[in-house]
Design a protein around this motif. Sequence first.
Motif, short mmCIF file in Angstrom:
data_model
loop_
_atom_site.label_atom_id
_atom_site.label_comp_id
_atom_site.label_asym_id
_atom_site.label_seq_id
_atom_site.Cartn_x
_atom_site.Cartn_y
_atom_site.Cartn_z
N UNK A 1 0.82 -1.21 0.00
CA UNK A 1 0.00 0.00 0.00
C UNK A 1 0.86 1.26 0.00
N UNK A 2 1.96 1.23 0.69
CA UNK A 2 2.85 2.40 0.71
C UNK A 2 3.42 2.70 -0.68
N UNK A 3 3.37 1.73 -1.57
CA UNK A 3 3.88 1.93 -2.93
C UNK A 3 2.76 1.91 -3.98
N UNK A 4 1.52 2.05 -3.52
CA UNK A 4 0.41 2.11 -4.47
C UNK A 4 0.09 0.79 -5.13
N UNK A 5 0.32 -0.31 -4.42
CA UNK A 5 0.12 -1.66 -4.93
C UNK A 5 -0.91 -2.36 -4.06
N UNK A 6 -1.75 -3.20 -4.64
CA UNK A 6 -2.73 -3.94 -3.85
C UNK A 6 -2.84 -5.37 -4.36
#
Length: 254
Positions: free
Chosen positions: A43-48
Amino acid sequence: MVPWLSPDEPFPPVERALGASSGAPGLLAASADLLPSRLVDAYRHGIFPWYSDGQPVLWWSPDPRMILRPDDFKVSPSFKKTLKRVLRDPAWEVRVDDDFAAVMRACASAPRHGQRGTWITNDVIDAYSTLHRIGEAHSVETWFEGRRVGGLYGVSLGTMFFGESMFAAMTDASKIALAALVAHLRRSGVALIDCQQNTAHLASLGGHEIARKSFLAHVRATVSAPAIGWRFDKQVLADWTGHRSAPESAVPAV
């Protein structure tokens, strides 16, 4: 080729995600693990994560990205009437974090148009429940006559909220929870909610797509900010009805 990540291997740059011409636009990587530490890093890298039962864990970072700005939330005249009814009728409640895992299980069993099964498996529930226990995932729940009839959950890091899933057992029940969440986030200085992928329903509520580059810049600027509070009840819905409500410092914990 989509890389396979070992337990200690970091995510590749999101720019390496599959493009629009592929069969899986936005797919970045796959792994066997769904550790809470991996989830937070994602989430901190815009990934889910998003995958089906029996598949490896698939990690995504689509471009463009669907988002909802709290200031853009749309409340139709008919829904405003619903919110006014909820506010004046004590049979309706909005509760926060009453039973996080139960909300996830309800989302898992909710029917989805064009989808069979669910990605919200027991392993997924366990992983997100760990985030909930450390204060980084939350549920907002709509209750009617003592029964949970709708709700949603997501991940909260700093002043960034990543929406995950919703369910409704009564008309507008999930929308009531969303309206309460959006009002609370707006009061808390959250400027953008991640909605992951474009749907007609989210678009009807004010969601729209932005470039992944812009989304990631916002994530980097917000996830390390001081965490927002999670004390609110249904009175925040007054923000959408034109009535004044108590400041959040005066709202009792639920």
